[in-house]
Scaffold this motif. Structure first.
Motif, PDB file in Angstrom:
ATOM      1  N   ILE A 164      65.261  80.910  14.261  1.00  0.00           N
ATOM      2  CA  ILE A 164      66.113  82.055  13.944  1.00  0.00           C
ATOM      3  C   ILE A 164      65.294  83.337  13.769  1.00  0.00           C
ATOM      4  N   ALA A 165      63.977  83.211  13.597  1.00  0.00           N
ATOM      5  CA  ALA A 165      63.110  84.384  13.499  1.00  0.00           C
ATOM      6  C   ALA A 165      61.666  83.951  13.707  1.00  0.00           C
ATOM      7  N   ASP A 166      60.858  84.821  14.309  1.00  0.00           N
ATOM      8  CA  ASP A 166      59.433  84.539  14.454  1.00  0.00           C
ATOM      9  C   ASP A 166      58.661  85.861  14.414  1.00  0.00           C
ATOM     10  N   ALA A 184      66.549  77.129  11.515  1.00  0.00           N
ATOM     11  CA  ALA A 184      67.749  76.493  10.979  1.00  0.00           C
ATOM     12  C   ALA A 184      67.757  75.050  11.462  1.00  0.00           C
ATOM     13  N   VAL A 185      68.039  74.129  10.549  1.00  0.00           N
ATOM     14  CA  VAL A 185      68.036  72.704  10.882  1.00  0.00           C
ATOM     15  C   VAL A 185      69.395  72.107  10.537  1.00  0.00           C
ATOM     16  N   GLU A 191      74.837  69.418   5.437  1.00  0.00           N
ATOM     17  CA  GLU A 191      74.877  70.865   5.560  1.00  0.00           C
ATOM     18  C   GLU A 191      73.600  71.368   6.235  1.00  0.00           C
ATOM     19  N   LYS A 192      73.691  72.537   6.857  1.00  0.00           N
ATOM     20  CA  LYS A 192      72.518  73.143   7.492  1.00  0.00           C
ATOM     21  C   LYS A 192      71.509  73.559   6.418  1.00  0.00           C
ATOM     22  N   ILE A 193      70.220  73.417   6.726  1.00  0.00           N
ATOM     23  CA  ILE A 193      69.170  73.918   5.851  1.00  0.00           C
ATOM     24  C   ILE A 193      68.291  74.883   6.641  1.00  0.00           C
ATOM     25  N   THR A 217      70.121  78.216   1.608  1.00  0.00           N
ATOM     26  CA  THR A 217      70.761  79.440   2.081  1.00  0.00           C
ATOM     27  C   THR A 217      69.842  80.177   3.045  1.00  0.00           C
ATOM     28  N   ARG A 218      70.443  80.894   3.964  1.00  0.00           N
ATOM     29  CA  ARG A 218      69.669  81.636   4.963  1.00  0.00           C
ATOM     30  C   ARG A 218      68.813  82.703   4.271  1.00  0.00           C
TER      31      ARG A 218
END
Length: 232
Positions: A164-166, A184-185, A191-193, A217-218
């Protein structure tokens, strides 16, 4: 100082001083499913996956639930307060896909030495308030630049791992460390982590460390602070 850095620093010290058992793990080749998302070929059970599955479960905020995980060899018998109101508990786990190397012991002067052990032998820290576990941090020896590959090997065939970001700037004190990234996994039935991957210098008596921080949370604010290139 950032509390995450305090916790990671404690994990680094424990990883440098603690001896771990040796071992290697075979890894299967990954297969991609759609742009930006990686599906993973079957692997043996992963200590990171077991910890993450508990973390995002209904019991994941309960400190005592983690003591039942056989994958973790606990260094601390119970959570310890490291700054007022903040707690952490450390244990040892094995990340898949690494081999035996000469690993520095982290001790200065005449006590400095290297020991042969699996590069994947890592320190896991569960962190939070006295009431609840809020995050997990995993620190392994040496810099690993291909974060996505490491994570794919841990989360297995039923998970999706997306960048999601690099190109996230390393900390000012992290001399020689490379850029970080965020992922994001999605674990089947959970739930997503979110995972922040970064490198930490660790001092001249180590070979540096790669750290994976898991949150529920993101971490949008952290990604902005690190001036990451965000993908979604």
């Amino acid at each position: 100082m950032n509390l995450n850095h305090l916790t990671a620093a404690a994990a680094i010290a424990i990883l440098s001083l603690a001896g771990c058992q040796k071992g290697t793990a075979a890894v299967e080749s990954p297969a991609s499913s759609k742009p930006g998302t990686e599906r993973v070929a079957p692997t043996q059970s992963s200590d990171m996956l077991a910890s993450a599955e508990l973390f995002v479960s209904e019991q994941g905020r309960d400190w005592t639930a983690y003591s039942a995980l056989p994958q973790i060899k606990w260094i601390d018998p119970s959570p310890k307060e490291y700054v007022p109101g903040r707690y952490s508990q450390h244990g040892k786990i094995l990340l898949l896909g690494f081999s035996v190397k000469e690993v520095p012991n982290g001790r200065p002067g005449p006590d400095y030495a290297t020991t042969k052990r699996n590069e994947g032998e890592s320190t896991l820290s569960i962190n939070g308030s006295q009431a609840a576990v809020e995050s997990i941090s995993i620190s392994k020896p040496f810099y690993s630049d291909d974060y996505l590959d490491v994570l794919k090997k841990q989360f297995g065939a039923t998970a999706e791992v997306s960048t999601i970001a690099d190109e996230c700037a390393p900390g000012e004190a992290e001399e020689g460390a490379g850029n970080g990234a965020f992922f994001a996994v999605s674990i089947a039935g959970r739930e997503k982590i979110y995972v922040q991957a970064s490198q930490q210098d660790g001092g001249k008596y180590t070979a540096g460390f790669t750290v994976f921080d898991l949150t529920r949370t993101r971490p949008s604010e952290v990604m902005a602070q690190l001036k990451c290139k965000q993908h979604q």
